[in-house]
Write a protein that holds these residues in place. Structure first.
Motif, PDB file in Angstrom:
ATOM      1  N   TYR A   1       0.846  -1.210   0.000  1.00  0.00           N
ATOM      2  CA  TYR A   1       0.000   0.000   0.000  1.00  0.00           C
ATOM      3  C   TYR A   1       0.876   1.253   0.000  1.00  0.00           C
ATOM      4  CZ  TYR A   1      -3.367   3.461   1.688  1.00  0.00           C
ATOM      5  OH  TYR A   1      -4.150   4.580   1.829  1.00  0.00           O
ATOM      6  N   GLN A   2       1.920   1.231   0.811  1.00  0.00           N
ATOM      7  CA  GLN A   2       2.831   2.376   0.868  1.00  0.00           C
ATOM      8  C   GLN A   2       3.586   2.572  -0.444  1.00  0.00           C
ATOM      9  OE1 GLN A   2       5.210   1.347   4.282  1.00  0.00           O
ATOM     10  NE2 GLN A   2       3.673   2.075   5.763  1.00  0.00           N
ATOM     11  N   ASP A   3       3.745   1.481  -1.203  1.00  0.00           N
ATOM     12  CA  ASP A   3       4.427   1.563  -2.505  1.00  0.00           C
ATOM     13  C   ASP A   3       3.471   1.925  -3.636  1.00  0.00           C
ATOM     14  OD1 ASP A   3       6.922   0.991  -1.492  1.00  0.00           O
ATOM     15  OD2 ASP A   3       6.809  -1.156  -1.909  1.00  0.00           O
ATOM     16  N   GLY A   4       2.210   2.128  -3.331  1.00  0.00           N
ATOM     17  CA  GLY A   4       1.270   2.589  -4.342  1.00  0.00           C
ATOM     18  C   GLY A   4       0.458   1.502  -5.016  1.00  0.00           C
ATOM     19  N   TYR A   5       0.523   0.257  -4.526  1.00  0.00           N
ATOM     20  CA  TYR A   5      -0.284  -0.809  -5.108  1.00  0.00           C
ATOM     21  C   TYR A   5      -1.715  -0.735  -4.564  1.00  0.00           C
ATOM     22  CZ  TYR A   5       3.913  -3.114  -6.909  1.00  0.00           C
ATOM     23  OH  TYR A   5       5.072  -3.404  -7.598  1.00  0.00           O
ATOM     24  N   PRO A   6      -2.701  -1.021  -5.396  1.00  0.00           N
ATOM     25  CA  PRO A   6      -4.084  -1.093  -4.900  1.00  0.00           C
ATOM     26  C   PRO A   6      -4.268  -2.381  -4.103  1.00  0.00           C
ATOM     27  CG  PRO A   6      -4.000  -1.633  -7.236  1.00  0.00           C
ATOM     28  CD  PRO A   6      -2.604  -1.256  -6.850  1.00  0.00           C
ATOM     29  N   VAL A   7      -4.407  -2.265  -2.792  1.00  0.00           N
ATOM     30  CA  VAL A   7      -4.394  -3.417  -1.899  1.00  0.00           C
ATOM     31  C   VAL A   7      -5.735  -3.564  -1.192  1.00  0.00           C
ATOM     32  CG1 VAL A   7      -3.289  -4.466   0.114  1.00  0.00           C
ATOM     33  CG2 VAL A   7      -1.913  -3.193  -1.527  1.00  0.00           C
ATOM     34  N   ARG A   8      -6.162  -4.816  -1.070  1.00  0.00           N
ATOM     35  CA  ARG A   8      -7.330  -5.168  -0.273  1.00  0.00           C
ATOM     36  C   ARG A   8      -6.964  -6.380   0.568  1.00  0.00           C
ATOM     37  NH1 ARG A   8     -11.945  -8.328  -1.888  1.00  0.00           N
ATOM     38  NH2 ARG A   8     -11.051  -8.439  -3.987  1.00  0.00           N
ATOM     39  N   VAL A   9      -7.480  -6.449   1.798  1.00  0.00           N
ATOM     40  CA  VAL A   9      -7.125  -7.526   2.716  1.00  0.00           C
ATOM     41  C   VAL A   9      -8.359  -8.333   3.076  1.00  0.00           C
ATOM     42  CG1 VAL A   9      -6.268  -8.095   5.024  1.00  0.00           C
ATOM     43  CG2 VAL A   9      -5.122  -6.333   3.673  1.00  0.00           C
ATOM     44  N   GLY A  10      -8.231  -9.657   2.990  1.00  0.00           N
ATOM     45  CA  GLY A  10      -9.265 -10.573   3.456  1.00  0.00           C
ATOM     46  C   GLY A  10      -8.760 -11.320   4.670  1.00  0.00           C
ATOM     47  N   LEU A  11      -9.487 -11.242   5.793  1.00  0.00           N
ATOM     48  CA  LEU A  11      -9.065 -11.858   7.046  1.00  0.00           C
ATOM     49  C   LEU A  11      -9.859 -13.133   7.289  1.00  0.00           C
ATOM     50  CD1 LEU A  11      -8.900  -8.699   9.348  1.00  0.00           C
ATOM     51  CD2 LEU A  11      -7.057  -9.752   8.028  1.00  0.00           C
ATOM     52  N   LEU A  12      -9.152 -14.188   7.660  1.00  0.00           N
ATOM     53  CA  LEU A  12      -9.804 -15.444   8.001  1.00  0.00           C
ATOM     54  C   LEU A  12     -10.187 -15.399   9.476  1.00  0.00           C
ATOM     55  CD1 LEU A  12     -10.504 -18.274   6.804  1.00  0.00           C
ATOM     56  CD2 LEU A  12      -8.359 -19.067   7.830  1.00  0.00           C
ATOM     57  N   PRO A  13     -11.469 -15.499   9.823  1.00  0.00           N
ATOM     58  CA  PRO A  13     -11.867 -15.419  11.230  1.00  0.00           C
ATOM     59  C   PRO A  13     -11.358 -16.614  12.020  1.00  0.00           C
ATOM     60  CG  PRO A  13     -13.736 -16.037   9.857  1.00  0.00           C
ATOM     61  CD  PRO A  13     -12.625 -15.687   8.922  1.00  0.00           C
ATOM     62  N   ALA A  14     -11.047 -16.372  13.306  1.00  0.00           N
ATOM     63  CA  ALA A  14     -10.534 -17.430  14.171  1.00  0.00           C
ATOM     64  C   ALA A  14     -10.842 -17.087  15.617  1.00  0.00           C
ATOM     65  CB  ALA A  14      -9.024 -17.598  13.973  1.00  0.00           C
ATOM     66  N   ALA A  15     -10.735 -18.091  16.481  1.00  0.00           N
ATOM     67  CA  ALA A  15     -10.989 -17.877  17.907  1.00  0.00           C
ATOM     68  C   ALA A  15      -9.855 -17.117  18.574  1.00  0.00           C
ATOM     69  CB  ALA A  15     -11.202 -19.224  18.596  1.00  0.00           C
ATOM     70  N   SER A  16      -8.661 -17.245  18.043  1.00  0.00           N
ATOM     71  CA  SER A  16      -7.508 -16.540  18.616  1.00  0.00           C
ATOM     72  C   SER A  16      -6.523 -16.215  17.512  1.00  0.00           C
ATOM     73  CB  SER A  16      -6.829 -17.401  19.692  1.00  0.00           C
ATOM     74  OG  SER A  16      -6.322 -18.601  19.129  1.00  0.00           O
ATOM     75  N   TYR A  17      -5.624 -15.263  17.801  1.00  0.00           N
ATOM     76  CA  TYR A  17      -4.661 -14.778  16.821  1.00  0.00           C
ATOM     77  C   TYR A  17      -3.294 -14.663  17.484  1.00  0.00           C
ATOM     78  CZ  TYR A  17      -8.971 -13.457  14.432  1.00  0.00           C
ATOM     79  OH  TYR A  17     -10.205 -13.478  13.843  1.00  0.00           O
ATOM     80  N   SER A  18      -2.242 -14.817  16.686  1.00  0.00           N
ATOM     81  CA  SER A  18      -0.894 -14.683  17.241  1.00  0.00           C
ATOM     82  C   SER A  18      -0.602 -13.224  17.573  1.00  0.00           C
ATOM     83  CB  SER A  18       0.148 -15.209  16.244  1.00  0.00           C
ATOM     84  OG  SER A  18       0.316 -14.304  15.169  1.00  0.00           O
ATOM     85  N   ALA A  19       0.345 -13.025  18.479  1.00  0.00           N
ATOM     86  CA  ALA A  19       0.690 -11.669  18.909  1.00  0.00           C
ATOM     87  C   ALA A  19       1.226 -10.841  17.740  1.00  0.00           C
ATOM     88  CB  ALA A  19       1.714 -11.726  20.040  1.00  0.00           C
ATOM     89  N   ASP A  20       2.028 -11.455  16.888  1.00  0.00           N
ATOM     90  CA  ASP A  20       2.595 -10.712  15.761  1.00  0.00           C
ATOM     91  C   ASP A  20       1.531 -10.391  14.720  1.00  0.00           C
ATOM     92  OD1 ASP A  20       5.004 -10.819  17.040  1.00  0.00           O
ATOM     93  OD2 ASP A  20       5.845 -12.409  15.792  1.00  0.00           O
ATOM     94  N   TYR A  21       0.564 -11.262  14.570  1.00  0.00           N
ATOM     95  CA  TYR A  21      -0.578 -10.944  13.709  1.00  0.00           C
ATOM     96  C   TYR A  21      -1.284  -9.702  14.230  1.00  0.00           C
ATOM     97  CZ  TYR A  21      -5.346 -11.296  11.835  1.00  0.00           C
ATOM     98  OH  TYR A  21      -6.567 -11.019  11.251  1.00  0.00           O
ATOM     99  N   LEU A  22      -1.584  -9.687  15.538  1.00  0.00           N
ATOM    100  CA  LEU A  22      -2.306  -8.556  16.126  1.00  0.00           C
ATOM    101  C   LEU A  22      -1.509  -7.262  15.994  1.00  0.00           C
ATOM    102  CD1 LEU A  22      -3.696 -10.328  19.320  1.00  0.00           C
ATOM    103  CD2 LEU A  22      -4.985  -9.644  17.277  1.00  0.00           C
ATOM    104  N   HIS A  23      -0.182  -7.347  16.130  1.00  0.00           N
ATOM    105  CA  HIS A  23       0.656  -6.152  15.963  1.00  0.00           C
ATOM    106  C   HIS A  23       0.509  -5.582  14.556  1.00  0.00           C
ATOM    107  CE1 HIS A  23       4.257  -3.563  16.302  1.00  0.00           C
ATOM    108  NE2 HIS A  23       4.450  -3.919  15.035  1.00  0.00           N
TER     109      HIS A  23
END
Length: 510
Positions: free
Chosen positions: A72-94
């Motif tokens: 996104y910072q480099d100017g690409y048109p970006v969209r994000v799809g998130l897979l739902p889960a009961a818990s997430y890793s700390a680095d994911y959350l960061h």
């Protein structure tokens, strides 16, 4: 280059963080930066209408979120799809917290994916930490991607693919067009059954701990250019014919003298000092005319080999190309095994291919007579005749390791990433070669090449085979640059053996 297990790769990440004083988030940023640089080199912002980043709940998803931010910072048109889960890793959350607000985000799963024509999908759902088949929402997403035949770039490993163990039945796997991995390749990249999932793979350097890699125990290796460079010693100024050995080829039968000729020419081009070729009577004039640099011994039988010559003049023997499977030729093979085991107080180096392997498969009792360090060069079907039908590619590797250990031999399992098994049970995958080499006679060329290198007393058995397999593929790559893959024939490979070996020759010491 070592190929580590998935467990070792996790340990490598921890060692890198500890050794270099990094946080895990900083190491993740390195990986995301390397991936983004690779993507930028391949596609500009004007070539990609959209990049859809699919992020799972673990650290692979964290990589994906960091990649989305950088793109996104480099100017690409970006969209994000998130897979739902009961818990997430700390680095994911960061990285989720640091995703720019300008990046559209939505949940994925059972609802259909929206894919733009000619768009790019970054698969960051699951990486090397996966230990079970994908299910529910994740399986549905993978099915949608594969059905749409989307242009997918996988982060580290296609989601659903296990790094180094067989797949459970009916396990969904992303069919990636490209896979960008970090630090070291994964074993899964080298197996034919995974080609449709991995696509074209690349490894990017992210500064992982060299000390950990050096100390890690491994039985899988990758022979790349750095591993092959300098394997062939430079020729000494006062070298003569005897310096590089006298080789014997046992090859040919009526209608297959061409195989003997290909092996002969390859052996000569590899630099053997002297070469003698034993062919049936029908091949004498052909060999004398087409390969005047070789000496020719005509067998008493006009159509196939029936007698073994005296082995005392030779430093290595290659047998098999175009041989045929006559009972008399089997007798020659049996006599060769018996005499080679006791020549000059030490085993005579042997290279066995083609019909020599088929005869061994028909008479497996002869396997016990293989002299130590014999080189066998089967394609998968020939190897199956020597052992058993493999359940899958992982089982085939187990059979390969066990066979090489049991018979104290080197086995080159030919194909894409030809795999060299050693008597110690190591597996070395080769990086050179191309599909154009899937043509009649290519294996005969390899036999001649390896026979010449085994006759060179300056090389250990392992160095000779590792060098020979790499040089054979490299010669094929150089040939394909000229002819293209469809137009490549075996004799083209021979023409480029010299240039390939020149690239791999050590600098002369003064």
């Amino acid at each position: 280059m070592k190929i580590l297990t998935a467990a070792q790769i996790r340990q490598l990440d921890y060692a890198t963080v500890s050794e270099q004083g990094l946080s895990s988030v900083e190491l993740m940023e390195r990986a995301a930066t390397a991936f983004t640089k690779w993507l930028r080199r391949r596609w500009s912002t004007s070539q990609v209408p959209e990049v859809l980043v699919l992020a799972g709940p673990g650290n692979n998803g964290g990589d994906g979120l960091a990649i989305a931010r950088l793109l996104y910072q480099d100017g690409y048109p970006v969209r994000v799809g998130l897979l739902p889960a009961a818990s997430y890793s700390a680095d994911y959350l960061h990285n989720r917290a640091h995703l720019p607000k300008g990046v559209p985000v939505h949940e994925i799963g059972a609802t259909p994916l929206e894919l733009k024509p000619n768009g790019l999908v970054v698969d960051a759902l699951f990486g090397t930490g996966l230990s079970r088949p994908l299910a529910e929402e994740a399986a549905a997403v993978v099915a949608q991607l594969n059905e749409a035949r989307a242009r997918v770039v996988a982060v580290d490993l296609p989601s659903g693919l296990l790094a180094d163990s067989p797949q459970p039945a009916d396990s969904p796997i992303v069919q990636a067009s490209y896979t960008v991995s970090f630090g070291l390749p994964k074993l899964a990249f080298f197996l034919p059954q995974h080609a449709a999932f991995v696509g074209e793979w690349h490894v990017e350097d992210i500064g992982l701990s060299a000390a950990f890699i050096a100390d890690a125990e491994a039985s899988w290796f990758f022979t790349d250019a750095s591993a092959a460079q300098g394997l062939l010693p430079a020729r000494p100024p006062y070298a003569h014919k005897g310096t590089f050995g006298h080789a014997l080829l046992l090859a040919g039968s009526r209608g297959k003298i061409g195989a003997a000729l290909l092996a002969t020419q390859a052996c000569l081009r590899t630099g053997v000092g002297l070469l003698t070729v034993r062919v049936p009577g029908c091949g004498y004039e052909i060999l004398q005319t087409a390969a005047p640099e070789a000496m020719c011994l005509a067998d008493a039988h006009p159509d196939y080999l029936s007698e073994l010559p005296d082995l005392s003049p030779y430093q290595a023997v290659g047998m098999g190309p175009g041989l045929g499977q006559q009972p008399a030729s089997r007798g020659v093979l049996q006599q060769l095994l018996e005499e080679a085991a006791n020549t000059s107080g030490q085993p005579l180096p042997l290279v066995l291919d083609a019909d020599a392997l088929n005869l061994l498969g028909q008479h497996r009792e002869l396997l016990a007579q293989l002299p130590p360090d014999t080189v066998l060069t089967p394609h998968p079907k020939e190897f199956e005749r020597l052992t058993e039908r493999a359940r899958d590619d992982y089982h085939r590797l187990e059979l390969l390791q066990a066979f090489a250990r049991e018979h104290r031999c080197y086995v080159v399992l030919k194909g894409a990433y030809s795999c060299l098994a050693t008597p110690q049970g190591e597996l070395h995958f080769n990086c050179t070669g191309n599909p154009g080499m899937a043509t009649g006679g290519s294996g005969d060329v390899l036999t001649g090449l390896l026979t010449a290198l085994r006759a060179d007393v300056r090389l250990t058995a392992f160095a000779a085979v590792q060098l020979g397999v790499y040089a054979h593929g490299r010669a094929g790559d150089l040939a394909a640059q000229e002819s293209g893959e469809p137009g490549l024939i075996a004799s083209d490979i021979i023409r480029y053996i010299g240039p390939a070996l020149r690239e791999l020759t050590a600098a002369r010491e003064f």
